[in-house]
Motif scaffolding. Structure first.
Motif, short mmCIF file in Angstrom:
data_model
loop_
_atom_site.label_atom_id
_atom_site.label_comp_id
_atom_site.label_asym_id
_atom_site.label_seq_id
_atom_site.Cartn_x
_atom_site.Cartn_y
_atom_site.Cartn_z
N ARG A 1 59.64 64.90 34.55
CA ARG A 1 59.50 63.45 34.39
C ARG A 1 58.51 63.18 33.26
N LEU A 2 58.55 61.96 32.71
CA LEU A 2 57.53 61.56 31.74
C LEU A 2 56.19 61.47 32.46
N THR A 3 55.13 61.88 31.79
CA THR A 3 53.79 61.68 32.37
C THR A 3 53.44 60.20 32.25
N ALA A 4 52.39 59.79 32.93
CA ALA A 4 51.97 58.39 32.85
C ALA A 4 51.66 58.01 31.40
N GLN A 5 51.04 58.95 30.68
CA GLN A 5 50.70 58.66 29.28
C GLN A 5 51.97 58.49 28.43
N GLU A 6 52.94 59.37 28.65
CA GLU A 6 54.19 59.29 27.86
C GLU A 6 54.95 58.00 28.17
N LEU A 7 54.98 57.68 29.45
CA LEU A 7 55.65 56.45 29.88
C LEU A 7 54.99 55.23 29.22
N GLY A 8 53.67 55.21 29.27
CA GLY A 8 52.93 54.07 28.71
C GLY A 8 53.13 53.93 27.20
#
Ligand code: HEM
Length: 404
Positions: free
Chosen positions: A229-236
């Motif tokens: 999954r995308l990490t929180a940083q990547e998602l943001g």
């Protein structure tokens, strides 16, 4: 101004260098941050159309990931937290990330919400007519359509549009005192705006995990790249890229287009004679001259010769789209606004390469529909003097009165 664009490319190049050094003075003020110093700023300025095409076609040599593509200054590590998105990456990672959302931006998908774009544009023109005489065209007309459409695509509620608008203005217009009053706090303002948008996306994402919808935030939350999954940083960062790119640039194309029509009544008359038929040509010509994104940056990965110049490994190269879009070798009478210009191989959405603007079809649709509504319902509308954004990266208009 026009005289500037008639100067030889070498002089323009020099002027760009000076411009850049005058811009964002706070970035260069802190002696403890070497990558922000003027001394480290040296770069090649690509101002010719042919050079920009070739650099865009060679992403292995002219990379986006090594220091970032969206700033002449290498991106500081703490910025990557919020702005380390695919636009600042290379394949294969870039391609994997782009694939998560690319389907939502194909012409077929964009066509599916054509009605939404039309309804939104019609309501903006209703509000414009209700003013009785005119308003600030940028904030009341040009900015509203792209902001609403990208927010709807992401699943952002209407009550948050203003919040998103203000943070986007800071992120792309930090060098302008209207958005960040004190030059010393530009870096901090950028980080705060990034953090605040991160909070918005984390809130939305938490909801989409429980209640997936067909918006883009759900696509990002559920994306699976090689089992991860995308990490929180990547998602943001992804969310910030889409929201900011989706609302700022198109706004500036619409405002610049309005100004071009006012300054060129013959072209406006010609468009009015066949509003639908002449729209495709007119929209390309607006994007060519508006060049809302002034440049993208690359870093050279290995020594490379291109059109007689040597680019050495590690050097920075800046692709000036605005200049290439006025290249006399490609565009006859290049400063003239000609809605029938054909062919019109402008690079307003970038050159032919993996990073070519993801939102180009959407932007074209928004510009087309906005002008269709304006020309049909308020054909007498005229724009006043634009108040320009103080930025080397974005060719923007902050305010511009219009009257009808
Ligand atoms: C990339 C211009 C509208 C999303 C780009 C690039 C330019 C650009 C010059 C970089 C191309 C390169 O490096 O080769 C514009 C202009 C617009 C516009 C002039 C409006 C007139 C939009 C819209 C969206 C969008 C509406 C919607 C989300 C993106 C994204 C990228 C991008 C996500 C990064 C693509 C990648 O790295 O693969 N755009 N853009 N843009 N644009 Fe746009």
């Amino acid at each position: 101004d026009h005289a500037f664009w008639l100067r030889p490319p070498a002089e323009r190049e020099h002027a760009f260098r000076l411009l850049r050094e005058l811009d964002k003075p706070a970035f260069f003020a802190d002696p403890e941050v070497p990558y922000m110093s003027v001394k480290g700023l040296g770069y090649h300025a690509l101002v010719r159309h042919a050079d920009i095409l070739e650099a865009s076609r060679n992403p292995e040599v002219f990379a986006s990931g090594q220091g970032g593509a969206t700033s002449i200054i290498d991106m500081p590590a703490e910025f990557a937290e919020y702005f380390g998105s695919m636009i600042n990456m290379d394949d294969p990672r870039h391609a994997r990330l782009r694939r998560i959302v690319s389907r939502a931006f194909t012409p077929k998908m964009i066509k599916q919400f054509e009605d939404d774009v039309e309804v939104a544009a019609a309501s903006i023109v209703d509000d414009l007519l209700a003013t009785g005489s005119g308003c600030d065209f940028v904030t009341e007309v040009a900015a509203r359509l792209p902001l609403k459409i990208i927010c709807d695509m992401m699943g952002i509620q209407e009550s948050d549009y203003g919040f998103v608008f203000d943070r986007s203005n800071i992120i792309l217009g930090a060098s302008d005192p209207e958005y960040v009053a004190d030059a010393e706090s530009i870096g901090a303002a950028l980080l705060t705006a990034g953090m605040e948008l991160q909070e918005l996306v984390q809130r939305l994402a938490a909801d989409r995990v429980e209640n997936p919808t067909n918006d883009l935030t759900s696509s990002l939350v559920n994306a699976n790249i090689d089992g991860e999954r995308l990490t929180a940083q990547e998602l943001g960062s992804f969310f910030i890229l889409l929201v900011v790119a989706g609302n700022e640039t198109t706004r500036n194309a619409i405002s610049y287009g309005m100004r071009l029509l006012t300054l060129n009544p013959d072209q406006k008359r010609s468009w009015l004679e066949d509003v639908d038929g002449r729209a495709p040509g007119a929209v390309e010509e607006i994007v060519r001259l508006a060049s809302p994104v002034n440049y993208m940056r690359r870093k050279v990965t290995r020594d490379h010769e291109m059109n007689g110049n040597l680019y050495r490994e590690g050097e920075k190269v800046v692709l000036y789209y605005w200049s290439a879009n006025r290249d006399e070798n490609v565009f006859d009478d290049s400063l003239r606004f000609d809605i029938a210009r054909n062919p019109n191989p402008h690079v307003g959405f970038g050159g032919p390469g993996p990073h070519f603007c993801l939102g180009a079809h959407l932007a074209r649709r928004e510009i087309t529909v906005m002008f269709r509504e304006l020309l049909r319902r308020v054909p007498q509308i005229e724009a006043g003097e634009p108040e320009r954004l103080f930025s080397s990266f974005i060719n923007g208009t902050k305010h511009m009165e219009c009257t009808f």
